[in-house]
Design an enzyme around this catalytic site. Structure first.
Site, PDB file in Angstrom:
ATOM      1  N   GLY A   1       6.362   3.793   3.511  1.00  0.00           N
ATOM      2  CA  GLY A   1       6.115   3.847   5.028  1.00  0.00           C
ATOM      3  C   GLY A   1       5.627   5.287   5.504  1.00  0.00           C
ATOM      4  O   GLY A   1       5.286   6.080   4.604  1.00  0.00           O
TER       5      GLY A   1
ATOM      6  N   GLY B   1       7.751   0.724   0.789  1.00  0.00           N
ATOM      7  CA  GLY B   1       7.571  -0.261   1.646  1.00  0.00           C
ATOM      8  C   GLY B   1       6.134  -1.218   1.247  1.00  0.00           C
ATOM      9  O   GLY B   1       6.248  -2.280   1.747  1.00  0.00           O
TER      10      GLY B   1
ATOM     11  N   GLU C   1      12.057   6.209  -4.409  1.00  0.00           N
ATOM     12  CA  GLU C   1      12.966   6.798  -3.195  1.00  0.00           C
ATOM     13  C   GLU C   1      13.684   7.877  -3.443  1.00  0.00           C
ATOM     14  O   GLU C   1      14.102   8.552  -2.919  1.00  0.00           O
ATOM     15  CB  GLU C   1      13.714   5.791  -2.601  1.00  0.00           C
ATOM     16  CG  GLU C   1      12.508   4.671  -1.664  1.00  0.00           C
ATOM     17  CD  GLU C   1      11.824   3.642  -2.480  1.00  0.00           C
ATOM     18  OE1 GLU C   1      11.217   2.903  -1.854  1.00  0.00           O
ATOM     19  OE2 GLU C   1      11.879   3.755  -3.762  1.00  0.00           O
TER      20      GLU C   1
ATOM     21  N   ASP D   1      14.855   0.364  -0.706  1.00  0.00           N
ATOM     22  CA  ASP D   1      15.052  -0.585   0.155  1.00  0.00           C
ATOM     23  C   ASP D   1      14.089  -1.586   0.459  1.00  0.00           C
ATOM     24  O   ASP D   1      13.496  -2.194  -0.564  1.00  0.00           O
ATOM     25  CB  ASP D   1      15.382   0.129   1.673  1.00  0.00           C
ATOM     26  CG  ASP D   1      14.208   0.911   2.134  1.00  0.00           C
ATOM     27  OD1 ASP D   1      13.167   1.126   1.226  1.00  0.00           O
ATOM     28  OD2 ASP D   1      13.836   0.934   3.324  1.00  0.00           O
TER      29      ASP D   1
END
Length: 380
Positions: A70, A129, A152, A160
């Site tokens: 991201g 992402g 992460e 996520d």
């Protein structure tokens, strides 16, 4: 200024067309922005309803990365504003984070349930992402340059974008190990871990696309046609990928043993006290030692909590947890240390796993919405 995602349609057999979506921010390794998410979501929905579109190809500009994760700059600025606000504890007060995670997760979910075949060409770096975009596709190709990771823990977040769901479905304890260590894996291990389906030489891409355009798409067995083409291309690449044992396969039993302890404290101790000369394992140990203790706690807790959840339930849970991460200290601090100031000296809060109590940790799961008004309630 070029759009962050480009779209074209290629003429195929039987009057059908192939939709091609290209991530187009090469200078940021095709990092996901809100604008990119919105463009992809809108076009994928158009193609889903277009009877003339046989299948979709999702690829990226450049040779370095499919998608390195991201775009964290915008999130970082809004988190700082949120932390300085009187409404810091209100996870809905950061409207940018609310919008970003909701729309990103909707896109990822759409790819998982897409009614037509989606071929993801995951060449180069695929992280965070980027794996979210890739994981749910029906046909996932990795190449000799593919490097996949969910790192992460190094920025105070957790895996996520559905990671809670797909890491739980890896063989043995591989999912927990990859979450705790942020370890990078190549093509063969991506297939072993069920993150990819085919390993094909990147040089074959244009020939493969030409073959796809020549297929007799009929709307009934398009997924089978695509699978046959990819299998044939993979057979041609077999010799190129034949090599010594890859890290996940080589260390599968050891990883399972390390991560099967009944508590997170024991799992972490097993990993960080491992005596090994293997450079890949050493790097994973170092990442865990330097990573956010809260992220380690979250990764472990989420995989246990979500073991029997549906994909939609997982995305709803992750949405709440991600907004709590934005409201707390570690996510912004991790971005600062790795991306903004680049000093690689994050000050984690709490600083040690022993300080992460269950009461503090369980606060990440506090959902401010009634069940019938969650922003992702319509995911089924």
């Amino acid at each position: 200024m070029a759009a962050p995602a480009l779209f074209e349609e290629l003429a195929a057999q039987n009057g059908k067309r192939i939709g091609v979506a290209t991530l187009n921010v090469e200078k940021t390794l095709n990092a996901i922005s809100l604008e990119m998410v919105d463009l992809l979501d809108a076009q994928l929905r158009v193609w889903a309803d277009d009877a003339g579109i046989a299948m979709v190809v999702l690829q990226a500009a450049g040779e370095k990365a499919f998608c390195a994760g991201g775009d964290l700059q915008g999130l970082y600025r809004t988190m700082l504003d949120q932390h300085a606000s009187a409404k810091r504890e209100d996870i809905t007060s950061n409207t940018y984070a609310c919008d970003f995670f909701e729309r990103e997760y909707r896109l990822d979910y759409l790819i998982h349930i897409y009614p037509k075949p989606i071929l993801v060409w995951a060449h180069g770096i695929v992280m965070g992402g980027g794996i979210g975009l890739m994981a749910g596709a029906s046909h996932r190709v990795v190449t000799e340059k593919s490097r996949l990771a969910m790192p992460e823990i190094t920025i105070g977040l957790y895996p996520d974008v559905g990671g809670t769901w797909f890491l739980n479905r890896m063989p043995g304890q591989l999912g927990l190990f990859l979450a705790l260590t942020g370890a990078s894996i190549g093509a063969a291990d991506a297939i072993f871990a069920r993150l990819a389906d085919y390993q094909i030489d990147h040089a074959q891409k244009q020939a493969l696309l030409a073959t796809l355009l020549a297929q007799p798409w009929d709307g009934r067995q398009d997924d089978v046609l695509l699978s046959r083409v990819l299998l044939e291309a993979e057979h041609k690449a077999t010799a190129m990928f034949a090599s010594a044992a890859t890290p996940l396969r080589q260390h599968f039993e050891l990883i399972h043993q390390l991560c099967s302890a009944p508590t997170l404290d024991e799992v972490v101790q097993n990993i960080i006290t491992l005596k090994t000369e293997d450079a890949w394992l050493q790097k994973g140990v170092a990442t865990l030692v330097a990573g956010s203790p809260a992220s380690a706690w979250l990764s472990h807790a989420l995989q246990k909590l979500a073991l029997h959840m549906s994909l939609a339930e997982v995305f709803r849970l992750e949405y709440v947890v991600s907004l709590h991460c934005a409201a707390r200290a570690d996510f912004a601090e991790g971005i600062r240390a790795l991306i903004i100031d680049k000093d690689r000296q994050p000050k984690w809060q709490p600083a040690t796993l022993a300080e992460v109590g269950n009461d503090w940790g369980n606060g990440f799961f506090d959902d401010p919405w009634p069940a019938d008004s969650h922003p992702l309630v319509d995911l089924r």
